[in-house]
Design a protein around this motif. Structure first.
Motif, PDB file in Angstrom:
ATOM      1  N   LEU A 106       0.832  -1.194   0.000  1.00  0.00           N
ATOM      2  CA  LEU A 106       0.000   0.000   0.000  1.00  0.00           C
ATOM      3  C   LEU A 106       0.872   1.251   0.000  1.00  0.00           C
ATOM      4  O   LEU A 106       2.058   1.191   0.312  1.00  0.00           O
ATOM      5  CB  LEU A 106      -0.909   0.012   1.238  1.00  0.00           C
ATOM      6  CG  LEU A 106      -1.943  -1.106   1.343  1.00  0.00           C
ATOM      7  CD1 LEU A 106      -2.583  -1.108   2.719  1.00  0.00           C
ATOM      8  CD2 LEU A 106      -3.011  -0.969   0.261  1.00  0.00           C
ATOM      9  N   PHE A 107       0.265   2.395  -0.329  1.00  0.00           N
ATOM     10  CA  PHE A 107       0.952   3.682  -0.265  1.00  0.00           C
ATOM     11  C   PHE A 107       0.675   4.274   1.110  1.00  0.00           C
ATOM     12  O   PHE A 107      -0.405   4.828   1.368  1.00  0.00           O
ATOM     13  CB  PHE A 107       0.471   4.599  -1.379  1.00  0.00           C
ATOM     14  CG  PHE A 107       0.794   4.090  -2.753  1.00  0.00           C
ATOM     15  CD1 PHE A 107       2.045   4.301  -3.310  1.00  0.00           C
ATOM     16  CD2 PHE A 107      -0.149   3.375  -3.477  1.00  0.00           C
ATOM     17  CE1 PHE A 107       2.348   3.825  -4.578  1.00  0.00           C
ATOM     18  CE2 PHE A 107       0.141   2.893  -4.746  1.00  0.00           C
ATOM     19  CZ  PHE A 107       1.399   3.113  -5.299  1.00  0.00           C
ATOM     20  N   ALA A 108       1.658   4.168   2.011  1.00  0.00           N
ATOM     21  CA  ALA A 108       1.438   4.468   3.428  1.00  0.00           C
ATOM     22  C   ALA A 108       1.001   5.903   3.687  1.00  0.00           C
ATOM     23  O   ALA A 108       0.223   6.161   4.607  1.00  0.00           O
ATOM     24  CB  ALA A 108       2.709   4.158   4.219  1.00  0.00           C
ATOM     25  N   SER A 109       1.502   6.856   2.908  1.00  0.00           N
ATOM     26  CA  SER A 109       1.182   8.263   3.164  1.00  0.00           C
ATOM     27  C   SER A 109      -0.142   8.698   2.538  1.00  0.00           C
ATOM     28  O   SER A 109      -0.632   9.790   2.812  1.00  0.00           O
ATOM     29  CB  SER A 109       2.310   9.162   2.645  1.00  0.00           C
ATOM     30  OG  SER A 109       2.450   9.031   1.242  1.00  0.00           O
ATOM     31  N   MET A 110      -0.720   7.856   1.700  1.00  0.00           N
ATOM     32  CA  MET A 110      -1.985   8.186   1.045  1.00  0.00           C
ATOM     33  C   MET A 110      -3.160   7.708   1.889  1.00  0.00           C
ATOM     34  O   MET A 110      -3.029   6.810   2.711  1.00  0.00           O
ATOM     35  CB  MET A 110      -2.042   7.560  -0.354  1.00  0.00           C
ATOM     36  CG  MET A 110      -1.113   8.227  -1.345  1.00  0.00           C
ATOM     37  SD  MET A 110      -0.928   7.325  -2.910  1.00  0.00           S
ATOM     38  CE  MET A 110      -2.621   7.052  -3.399  1.00  0.00           C
ATOM     39  N   SER A 111      -4.320   8.305   1.668  1.00  0.00           N
ATOM     40  CA  SER A 111      -5.512   7.938   2.428  1.00  0.00           C
ATOM     41  C   SER A 111      -6.044   6.581   1.986  1.00  0.00           C
ATOM     42  O   SER A 111      -5.678   6.048   0.931  1.00  0.00           O
ATOM     43  CB  SER A 111      -6.600   8.994   2.238  1.00  0.00           C
ATOM     44  OG  SER A 111      -7.131   8.920   0.921  1.00  0.00           O
ATOM     45  N   VAL A 112      -6.938   6.029   2.802  1.00  0.00           N
ATOM     46  CA  VAL A 112      -7.612   4.779   2.461  1.00  0.00           C
ATOM     47  C   VAL A 112      -8.320   4.916   1.117  1.00  0.00           C
ATOM     48  O   VAL A 112      -8.184   4.052   0.232  1.00  0.00           O
ATOM     49  CB  VAL A 112      -8.625   4.416   3.566  1.00  0.00           C
ATOM     50  CG1 VAL A 112      -9.560   3.307   3.112  1.00  0.00           C
ATOM     51  CG2 VAL A 112      -7.900   4.015   4.839  1.00  0.00           C
ATOM     52  N   LEU A 113      -9.061   5.997   0.941  1.00  0.00           N
ATOM     53  CA  LEU A 113      -9.828   6.208  -0.287  1.00  0.00           C
ATOM     54  C   LEU A 113      -8.912   6.270  -1.506  1.00  0.00           C
ATOM     55  O   LEU A 113      -9.197   5.652  -2.544  1.00  0.00           O
ATOM     56  CB  LEU A 113     -10.645   7.497  -0.161  1.00  0.00           C
ATOM     57  CG  LEU A 113     -11.751   7.716  -1.188  1.00  0.00           C
ATOM     58  CD1 LEU A 113     -12.795   6.617  -1.109  1.00  0.00           C
ATOM     59  CD2 LEU A 113     -12.398   9.077  -0.973  1.00  0.00           C
ATOM     60  N   ASP A 114      -7.801   6.995  -1.392  1.00  0.00           N
ATOM     61  CA  ASP A 114      -6.892   7.128  -2.527  1.00  0.00           C
ATOM     62  C   ASP A 114      -6.192   5.808  -2.844  1.00  0.00           C
ATOM     63  O   ASP A 114      -5.927   5.499  -4.013  1.00  0.00           O
ATOM     64  CB  ASP A 114      -5.864   8.218  -2.264  1.00  0.00           C
ATOM     65  CG  ASP A 114      -6.451   9.617  -2.359  1.00  0.00           C
ATOM     66  OD1 ASP A 114      -7.520   9.756  -2.992  1.00  0.00           O
ATOM     67  OD2 ASP A 114      -5.865  10.563  -1.802  1.00  0.00           O
ATOM     68  N   ASN A 115      -5.863   5.016  -1.826  1.00  0.00           N
ATOM     69  CA  ASN A 115      -5.271   3.709  -2.078  1.00  0.00           C
ATOM     70  C   ASN A 115      -6.228   2.823  -2.867  1.00  0.00           C
ATOM     71  O   ASN A 115      -5.808   2.088  -3.772  1.00  0.00           O
ATOM     72  CB  ASN A 115      -4.894   3.030  -0.762  1.00  0.00           C
ATOM     73  CG  ASN A 115      -3.461   3.287  -0.358  1.00  0.00           C
ATOM     74  OD1 ASN A 115      -2.523   2.643  -0.836  1.00  0.00           O
ATOM     75  ND2 ASN A 115      -3.267   4.260   0.526  1.00  0.00           N
ATOM     76  N   ILE A 116      -7.497   2.876  -2.528  1.00  0.00           N
ATOM     77  CA  ILE A 116      -8.475   2.065  -3.253  1.00  0.00           C
ATOM     78  C   ILE A 116      -8.670   2.585  -4.669  1.00  0.00           C
ATOM     79  O   ILE A 116      -8.817   1.801  -5.619  1.00  0.00           O
ATOM     80  CB  ILE A 116      -9.800   2.019  -2.464  1.00  0.00           C
ATOM     81  CG1 ILE A 116      -9.591   1.233  -1.167  1.00  0.00           C
ATOM     82  CG2 ILE A 116     -10.915   1.393  -3.299  1.00  0.00           C
ATOM     83  CD1 ILE A 116     -10.802   1.185  -0.261  1.00  0.00           C
ATOM     84  N   LYS A 117      -8.629   3.910  -4.840  1.00  0.00           N
ATOM     85  CA  LYS A 117      -8.727   4.477  -6.193  1.00  0.00           C
ATOM     86  C   LYS A 117      -7.615   3.969  -7.102  1.00  0.00           C
ATOM     87  O   LYS A 117      -7.830   3.736  -8.298  1.00  0.00           O
ATOM     88  CB  LYS A 117      -8.668   6.006  -6.132  1.00  0.00           C
ATOM     89  CG  LYS A 117      -9.933   6.690  -5.678  1.00  0.00           C
ATOM     90  CD  LYS A 117      -9.737   8.197  -5.712  1.00  0.00           C
ATOM     91  CE  LYS A 117     -10.943   8.938  -5.199  1.00  0.00           C
ATOM     92  NZ  LYS A 117     -10.722  10.405  -5.222  1.00  0.00           N
ATOM     93  N   VAL A 118      -6.420   3.798  -6.536  1.00  0.00           N
ATOM     94  CA  VAL A 118      -5.281   3.333  -7.334  1.00  0.00           C
ATOM     95  C   VAL A 118      -5.600   2.010  -8.021  1.00  0.00           C
ATOM     96  O   VAL A 118      -5.165   1.754  -9.143  1.00  0.00           O
ATOM     97  CB  VAL A 118      -4.026   3.189  -6.442  1.00  0.00           C
ATOM     98  CG1 VAL A 118      -2.920   2.432  -7.160  1.00  0.00           C
ATOM     99  CG2 VAL A 118      -3.523   4.569  -6.021  1.00  0.00           C
TER     100      VAL A 118
END
Length: 271
Positions: A106-118
């Motif tokens: 996961l991208f640790a510094s990004m939000s939950v929502l943005d990680n799922i968008k990826v």
């Protein structure tokens, strides 16, 4: 809950005959070590299949072959009727294969929502230039991605942490975020690599319910690698057992649990 289908999405064709995933006589060597030796099995469409075996049995090696992270020197893998040998690894998500990892990716510094968008990247149509110039259709595609990600957040019970950086969340919650990221790619086959690792007893029970709900809600197929035997045997329709890179048993959970080679692999010859 029922997730919205995008209005521009073309209905999928009728399912093809035969298994969704077929592995035939797969062999992988690392130097003088044979990690997989003549492994063959099928995964039927709509099935939850468990892949079990002691440490070093070859389970993650097999997953890495399915994801095209590892090459194999012998054998064949067919996914939805298409051979995978010559396909690049970046095509796997677009082809319909989603995956989680033993070690969270996961991208640790990004939000939950943005990680799922990826996870939706393989399903978007607008390229870098279109986004840079804000060409027609970009805003609509971004809104559709945001809505899809929000629906997955709700489905996984992540609403309270949707805007928080992943690094601030407990391990079990991050596991659900990675699952959401995999589901965002709209897979037909979901590969779960030890999803119960690091979870407590209560979280493992909830995970079993979630895996069944995912299969039913999204009408996909699941291949599960897991050491937690209670979880595997409770959710799987079909189980394949490996040991020292070989397939030693295959069948229903009850059949595999009774198999003498499986008992010996886990409990030793005396058992």
């Amino acid at each position: 809950m029922q997730l919205r289908q995008d209005s521009h999405t073309v209905p999928p064709p009728a399912p093809a005959a035969g298994p969704l995933l077929s592995v035939r006589k797969l062999r992988v060597r690392f130097g003088g070590i044979t990690a997989l030796d003549d492994v063959s099995f099928d995964v039927a469409r709509g099935q939850i299949a468990g892949l079990i075996g002691p440490n070093g049995a070859g389970k993650t090696t097999l997953f890495n072959c399915l994801s095209r992270l590892y090459a194999y020197e012998q054998g064949a893998i067919t996914f939805d009727g298409q051979p995978l040998e010559k396909l690049p690894r970046h095509r796997m998500a677009a082809l319909g294969m989603g995956r989680t990892f033993q070690n969270l990716a996961l991208f640790a510094s990004m939000s939950v929502l943005d990680n799922i968008k990826v996870g939706q990247h393989a399903r978007t149509r607008k390229g870098f230039l279109a986004h840079a110039l804000r060409l027609p259709g970009v805003a609509a595609e971004e809104e559709a991605c945001s809505q899809r990600a929000a629906e997955l957040v709700r489905f996984l019970g992540l609403e309270q942490v949707a805007r928080k950086p992943v690094a601030d969340l407990p391990f079990g919650t991050r596991k659900r975020v990675e699952l959401g990221r995999a589901l965002a790619s709209a897979p037909t086959l979901l590969l779960l690599d030890e999803p119960a690792a690091g979870l407590n007893h209560e979280e493992v029970g909830a995970l079993g319910d979630l895996i069944r709900a995912i299969r039913d809600q999204f009408q996909l197929t699941v291949l599960l690698v897991e050491h937690h035997m209670g979880l595997v045997m409770s959710v799987s329709d079909h189980v394949v057992a490996l040991n020292f890179g070989r397939r030693i048993a295959e069948g229903t959970p009850a059949e595999v649990q009774r198999d003498p080679e499986v008992i010996q692999a886990y409990l030793g010859a005396e058992a």
